[in-house]
Design an enzyme around this catalytic site. Sequence first.
Site, mmCIF file in Angstrom:
data_model
loop_
_atom_site.group_PDB
_atom_site.id
_atom_site.type_symbol
_atom_site.label_atom_id
_atom_site.label_comp_id
_atom_site.label_asym_id
_atom_site.label_seq_id
_atom_site.Cartn_x
_atom_site.Cartn_y
_atom_site.Cartn_z
ATOM 1 N N GLN A 47 0.959 -1.286 0.078
ATOM 2 C CA GLN A 47 0.215 -0.038 -0.088
ATOM 3 C C GLN A 47 0.770 1.230 -0.122
ATOM 4 O O GLN A 47 0.417 2.258 -0.318
ATOM 5 C CB GLN A 47 -0.783 -0.070 1.201
ATOM 6 N N HIS A 67 -1.876 -5.322 -12.570
ATOM 7 C CA HIS A 67 -1.481 -5.156 -13.795
ATOM 8 C C HIS A 67 -2.364 -5.632 -14.924
ATOM 9 O O HIS A 67 -2.500 -5.239 -16.053
ATOM 10 C CB HIS A 67 0.057 -5.504 -13.931
ATOM 11 N N ASP A 80 2.291 0.602 -7.939
ATOM 12 C CA ASP A 80 3.512 0.263 -8.414
ATOM 13 C C ASP A 80 4.482 1.443 -7.852
ATOM 14 O O ASP A 80 5.604 1.270 -7.621
ATOM 15 C CB ASP A 80 3.409 0.900 -9.895
ATOM 16 N N ARG A 105 3.939 -0.005 12.968
ATOM 17 C CA ARG A 105 3.546 -1.258 12.185
ATOM 18 C C ARG A 105 3.649 -1.142 10.881
ATOM 19 O O ARG A 105 2.814 -0.405 10.191
ATOM 20 C CB ARG A 105 2.095 -1.782 12.721
ATOM 21 N N HIS A 150 1.344 -9.202 4.633
ATOM 22 C CA HIS A 150 0.061 -8.394 4.461
ATOM 23 C C HIS A 150 -0.457 -8.531 3.120
ATOM 24 O O HIS A 150 -0.373 -7.426 2.466
ATOM 25 C CB HIS A 150 0.538 -6.837 4.941
ATOM 26 N N ASN A 194 -1.689 -10.531 8.543
ATOM 27 C CA ASN A 194 -2.549 -9.327 8.698
ATOM 28 C C ASN A 194 -3.906 -9.809 8.207
ATOM 29 O O ASN A 194 -4.076 -10.416 7.048
ATOM 30 C CB ASN A 194 -2.256 -8.089 8.040
ATOM 31 N N GLU A 195 -4.997 -9.776 9.022
ATOM 32 C CA GLU A 195 -6.484 -10.179 8.683
ATOM 33 C C GLU A 195 -6.520 -11.336 7.601
ATOM 34 O O GLU A 195 -6.690 -11.271 6.514
ATOM 35 C CB GLU A 195 -7.067 -8.948 7.880
ATOM 36 N N ASN A 336 -7.595 -5.950 14.712
ATOM 37 C CA ASN A 336 -8.320 -4.571 13.924
ATOM 38 C C ASN A 336 -9.746 -4.598 13.854
ATOM 39 O O ASN A 336 -10.261 -5.417 13.959
ATOM 40 C CB ASN A 336 -7.731 -5.012 12.242
ATOM 41 N N TYR A 338 -12.757 -1.719 13.075
ATOM 42 C CA TYR A 338 -13.326 -0.527 12.260
ATOM 43 C C TYR A 338 -14.785 -0.009 12.619
ATOM 44 O O TYR A 338 -15.264 1.078 12.664
ATOM 45 C CB TYR A 338 -13.067 -0.625 10.896
ATOM 46 N N GLU A 403 -4.884 -1.971 14.488
ATOM 47 C CA GLU A 403 -5.652 -1.037 13.206
ATOM 48 C C GLU A 403 -6.812 -0.749 13.768
ATOM 49 O O GLU A 403 -7.736 -1.475 14.293
ATOM 50 C CB GLU A 403 -5.560 -1.514 11.992
HETATM 51 C C1 NOJ Z 1 -7.321 -3.434 6.943
HETATM 52 C C2 NOJ Z 1 -6.137 -3.630 6.105
HETATM 53 O O1 NOJ Z 1 -5.316 -4.367 6.844
HETATM 54 C C3 NOJ Z 1 -5.407 -2.648 5.432
HETATM 55 O O2 NOJ Z 1 -4.701 -2.949 4.679
HETATM 56 C C4 NOJ Z 1 -6.638 -1.685 4.849
HETATM 57 O O3 NOJ Z 1 -6.178 -0.638 4.240
HETATM 58 C C5 NOJ Z 1 -7.686 -1.013 6.127
HETATM 59 N N1 NOJ Z 1 -8.234 -2.306 6.776
HETATM 60 C C6 NOJ Z 1 -8.635 0.064 5.664
HETATM 61 O O4 NOJ Z 1 -9.459 -0.873 4.692
#
Ligand code: NOJ
Length: 500
Positions: A47, A67, A80, A105, A150, A194-195, A336, A338, A403
């Site tokens: 990212q 791509h 990229d 992190r 990740h 991750n997740e 994580n 949200y 997160e």
């Molecule tokens: C969780 C993910 O780990 C991360 O890569 C993503 O950008 C965020 N959530 C937000 O969606």
Amino acid sequence: MKSAPCTGTFVAALYFATLWNVVSSYSSGNGSFPYNFLFGAATASYQVEGGWNLSGKGENIWDVFTHTHPEWIADHSSGDIACDSYHNYKKDVKLLKKLQVQVYRFSISWARILPNGDLSLINHSGITYYKNLIAALREVHIEPMVTMYHWDLPQALEDKGGWLNTQMADYFKNYASLLFTLFGDQVKWWITFNEPTEVCTGYVSRDAAPGVVLPGVGDYKAAHTILQAHAKAYHVYDQKFRSKQKGRVSITLSSRWLEPISESSEDIEASERGMQFELGWFAHPIYSKSGDYPPLMRKIVDEHSRAEGLKYSRLPSFSGYWIKYIRGTADFFALNHYTTRLVTSGEEGEIPSKEHDTGVISKVDPSWPSSASKWLKVVPWGFRKLLKWVKSEYRNPPVFVTENGFSDHGELEDNDRIYYHKNYLAELLKAINEDGCKVIGYTVWSIMDNFEWERGYTEKFGVFHVNFSDPARSRQQKKSVEVLSKIFHLKKLDEADNFV
Ligand code: NOJ
């Protein structure tokens, strides 16, 4: 090998106890965090890094996905170049300092270290990049927390079947062992995956790489391998590195809070079932006393598989050996979070699919504030309920929130983001002070705007703005930095009062 499972459980229990002792002194009730509570910010290699084909890096599944199918990304973009952190990492460290975090992190790009995924080729420029980043962080007393995976699997391994191939557990173990060897003297916080739930969506639909469409089968298979891979990495750390390096290893699990839509027993059951399929899928095998997949999940997927006329359950089984081997393989609970949903019982999703197996219909309350992401509604109280659920379900482990964050369209006056963090942090404090949850750290997603997977650059999560049309990828502070840096430095939530 046989003695490893006990060691894992024992070591994890010991770490749970000592980690909490470290952060258990509170000034209560006045909006203060424990003095040694850790605040952090996060990113992930694909990212932010860019440099997708530089200095010997191999291709990964997201390089290939973006791509070959730019139309699957909202703005047809890719990672990229992204924030070009490959060249700008020193600038990133300055941003982190400005935000006053104690932890950064970030993730390591597997294909930058091992271009072929396996040990046949080790890319020394890749190693140098991460050594430099870690040294730059340490110089300003920021603790690195490293995610090994990740979502950016080397394409060479996807060509061997990716997470559907059980041999991937050994490839991952070798990669993890190399990372411990290379960086373990400087890195004390490790996250294997991750997740993993999101990794598995890459085997359900075209929303994520590698885009293999096998709902209700591919996701369960991939999860099975990932749990084995995680446990192998954990045990390698125990056996070869822990006594000398003295770090901590976990896996970052993500979860929404699923609130029953009414107080009816049916809705309460729907919430519980949803939580088991969402968080329990990975958490139960690792953190529960008995190990293995949640019994409810086992029962439902077995029944559905039988009804579909299958000879075997779509949910693979662990032998007794594997149940023990996986149980206890985390030194803290990395979470994580949200957002929240309201849930009730009902049929959703195609047959077969995990969604259909779950048997839950989810809704949002129209009064909940929105973000730039369709899925992200602002529901601070759900955070506290989730933390309480983790406490009661898994015997109150120390939780590091790896997160939490809010998306908008890139506003510099990001008042909605300030509102989000302030209110989620207030709920976190209640979870600690009123519910007795052992929360030891909190990480903002993200230090800067970046490539938001299939949403490209259309949704911004950063507390620093990045100008993606500037070749230098200049960064600029948003208003949230003023607020969060005060909270993080003074460890007091009231510091944000004047801003919201
Ligand atoms: C969780 C993910 O780990 C991360 O890569 C993503 O950008 C965020 N959530 C937000 O969606």
